[in-house]
Structure formats: C-alpha cells, structure tokens
Write an enzyme that holds these catalytic residues in place. Sequence first.
Site, PDB file in Angstrom:
ATOM      1  N   LEU A  53       0.366  -0.771  -0.384  1.00  0.00           N
ATOM      2  CA  LEU A  53      -0.057  -0.139   0.109  1.00  0.00           C
ATOM      3  C   LEU A  53       0.812   1.046   0.017  1.00  0.00           C
ATOM      4  O   LEU A  53       0.679   2.431  -0.750  1.00  0.00           O
ATOM      5  CB  LEU A  53      -0.661  -0.145   0.852  1.00  0.00           C
ATOM      6  N   TYR A 103       2.261  11.647 -11.927  1.00  0.00           N
ATOM      7  CA  TYR A 103       1.525  10.687 -10.216  1.00  0.00           C
ATOM      8  C   TYR A 103       0.770   9.002 -11.178  1.00  0.00           C
ATOM      9  O   TYR A 103       1.346   7.629 -10.884  1.00  0.00           O
ATOM     10  CB  TYR A 103       0.342  11.006  -9.519  1.00  0.00           C
ATOM     11  N   LYS A 107       2.986   5.193 -10.827  1.00  0.00           N
ATOM     12  CA  LYS A 107       1.897   4.186 -10.224  1.00  0.00           C
ATOM     13  C   LYS A 107       2.068   2.808 -11.446  1.00  0.00           C
ATOM     14  O   LYS A 107       1.860   1.578 -10.994  1.00  0.00           O
ATOM     15  CB  LYS A 107       0.503   4.384 -10.111  1.00  0.00           C
ATOM     16  N   HIS A 279     -46.701  10.003  35.243  1.00  0.00           N
ATOM     17  CA  HIS A 279     -46.762   9.828  36.279  1.00  0.00           C
ATOM     18  C   HIS A 279     -47.821   8.430  37.038  1.00  0.00           C
ATOM     19  O   HIS A 279     -48.707   8.292  36.622  1.00  0.00           O
ATOM     20  CB  HIS A 279     -47.688  10.409  37.576  1.00  0.00           C
ATOM     21  N   PRO A 280     -48.169   7.889  38.470  1.00  0.00           N
ATOM     22  CA  PRO A 280     -48.920   6.648  38.788  1.00  0.00           C
ATOM     23  C   PRO A 280     -50.229   8.025  38.851  1.00  0.00           C
ATOM     24  O   PRO A 280     -50.206   8.702  38.860  1.00  0.00           O
ATOM     25  CB  PRO A 280     -48.835   6.686  40.368  1.00  0.00           C
ATOM     26  N   GLY A 281     -50.987   6.907  37.219  1.00  0.00           N
ATOM     27  CA  GLY A 281     -52.637   6.868  37.960  1.00  0.00           C
ATOM     28  C   GLY A 281     -52.937   8.203  36.285  1.00  0.00           C
ATOM     29  O   GLY A 281     -53.978   8.448  36.899  1.00  0.00           O
TER      30      GLY A 281
END
Length: 368
Positions: A53, A103, A107, A279-281
Amino acid sequence: MQVLITGSSGFIGKNLSVRLGELGSYEVIGFDKEDSLADLWERVGQADAIVHLAGINRPKDVKEFGEGNADLTARLCELIVATGRKIPLIISSSIQAGLANPYGESKRGAEVAGEALAEKTGNPVTIYRLPGVFGKWCRPNYNSVVATFCHNIVNDLPIQINDPSAALKLVYVDDVVGEFIRALDAMPAALTRGEVSPVHGITLGELAAQIEAFKNCRESLVSERVGTGLVRALYATYVSYLPPAKFAYDLTRYGDERGVFVEMLKTQDSGQFSFFTAHPGITRGGHYHHTKTEKFLVIKGSARFGFRHVVTGERYEVFTSGDKPQVVETVPGWTHDITNVGDDEMVVMLWANEIFDRARPDTIAAKV
C-alpha cells in the site's frame, strides 16, 4: 498467515491491519516510511503474503513520485525474488495509472514491476487500480474529497467546490479491505487484475449536499436513508470525523403535569421514534387514527392499554409492564389510551409509522 503490509500506518493500512487482527488467523507485519530498506528485507523474509500500500501522492518534489511508487515497488519485487520463495503480492495502484501525469506514470511503473515479477518467476501478483477510497481514518485536506468534506462540515469549516457537476468514482474502505482479504485467501498463480466492488458514482455537488444533510439531521431529527449502499458508507465516514465533544447532542423535552415526551428520531419513509413518561394514575392518549399506526413498548412501570371500536363500541384491554417486553399496537378505527397502573413512573417507547404532521395529524380526540 503472516501478512506484510507496506504503508501499514496509512489510511487503508490501518483499516486492513485492524480487520486482519480481528480474524485471528493472520499476523500483521508493518512497514512504514520511518523504516529502512534493511527493515523491508527482514520483513519480506518473514512474510507469507504482502499487501503493498505504501506510496507517494503529495510529494514536495515531483521526483519523489518515482522513488516512492515505481522504485519502491521494484525494490520490493527484487526482495521477493531474493528470498527464493513465491510470496503472494497484492499491489494497490490507482485509476490514474492510465493517465499521462507524474503520479499516474509512477503508479504505472509500480504495476510494471509487479507484472515483471509475475511473468519472470510465476510469483502470484494481483494488481488493483483503485478509484477514490473513502472511510474512517482517512486524512482530511490531503487527497480525499470525502474526508475533507466530512471533516470540514463536522467542524463548521468551509468547503470549496469549483465544479459541482464533476463526477467522482468512489470505493468504500471496508469493501477494499474485504476484497484484499478474499484475495489473500485465494490468489491464483502469476498475474491477475483485481477489482473492488461496488464502485459508487456521485457528483461533487451531490456529495457536499449529502454530507450537509447528515449534519442537519441533528436539528430536524429526520435521518437520511443510511441503511444501504453509498449513503450508508458515507454516513459511517461522516460520523467517524465527529470529535468526542460532539458525540452527543440534545433533544427537546416537552413536559407537563402528566410526564414528559421526547422525539428521538424521524425517518423519511418509515415513521418516527420517541418516548414518554407518565406519573402513577395518569392516562395519556384518548384518540383514534384512520391510517396512522403505532407500536408501544413499556420499558419501565406497569400499563393498561384501553381500546374502543369507534363504530361498534367494542372494548378491549391490554396489561403490560417493563418486566415483560411486549409490543402493543394501535389499530386504525379503535380509540385508545394508556394508563400508568403502577406505583412508579412509567416509561414507554413509541414508534409511529409517519412523522407527525400538524396540518394533517390523523389524530381524532375520543375517549375510550
């Protein structure tokens, strides 16, 4: 298998090294720019396979292209021959190898060295001409427009687009790594040309717009379609550039005497997710829908879901709690509510199949 990775501390090298380490059947031997040719000779002698690489793409002097690409690859091939063994070699090249620039020519020179090794000795060599590779750990403001856009947009920095219609060809680093590992396990003799798929096509303008859309999701809560394909890979890349200080973000909390309601995530075509407390209820809901559907999951506390058919008046109840994960669905044409029948706060996850639209809420108030 001992795998020598040249350029192991680079973008692809890091991803490949980590993945090979996860699999357990490979041992990675690294080679980087700090190492010498003597180090390379020693490590080639240890290797069962090599993934090459290392290379130069942003030199201070143009002559470094040849030294770091063609010359280094030629030297690597000479060292393989000197071992007297056939060591499978993967060469990472570039689609620019077909272009007449310094480049690209360097390569192509690297490819020629690999081709000569295969033709003269029968050594297995596979060459990959890669388009733009993107993914996590890629260096921004260097040679990847994806990395640059992700880094800059995440950090509220400007991006520059000269030609929004410029076409890009991209491959995701996970696909590159997967293909390299596949090749390591089944390299044919002599020379082959490898390909990484899928190759994704996108314009520069589309890329910028997509990454900006990822950033905007935190405000709108509407996720992009990040489950498959290029968008999935781009989103994973984008979030990999988040600095730790931006790992979390706040949501809006709506509260009243009943409890709180928080929207977490919205999708473009699969609804939205939220949670609420009671909440409860306390009873929440008391409405029906014509088309909208919902799924409720009580994750804490105890609940009674009440249902009444809006035409026949038929009634039904479902009791559930956080102790037993159970999804309760709301059904069009049935008014419904949910009551906290426990002694503690109730927490409920909610999915609705569509994003709430105040102009067309499809939510009609009606007591159970």
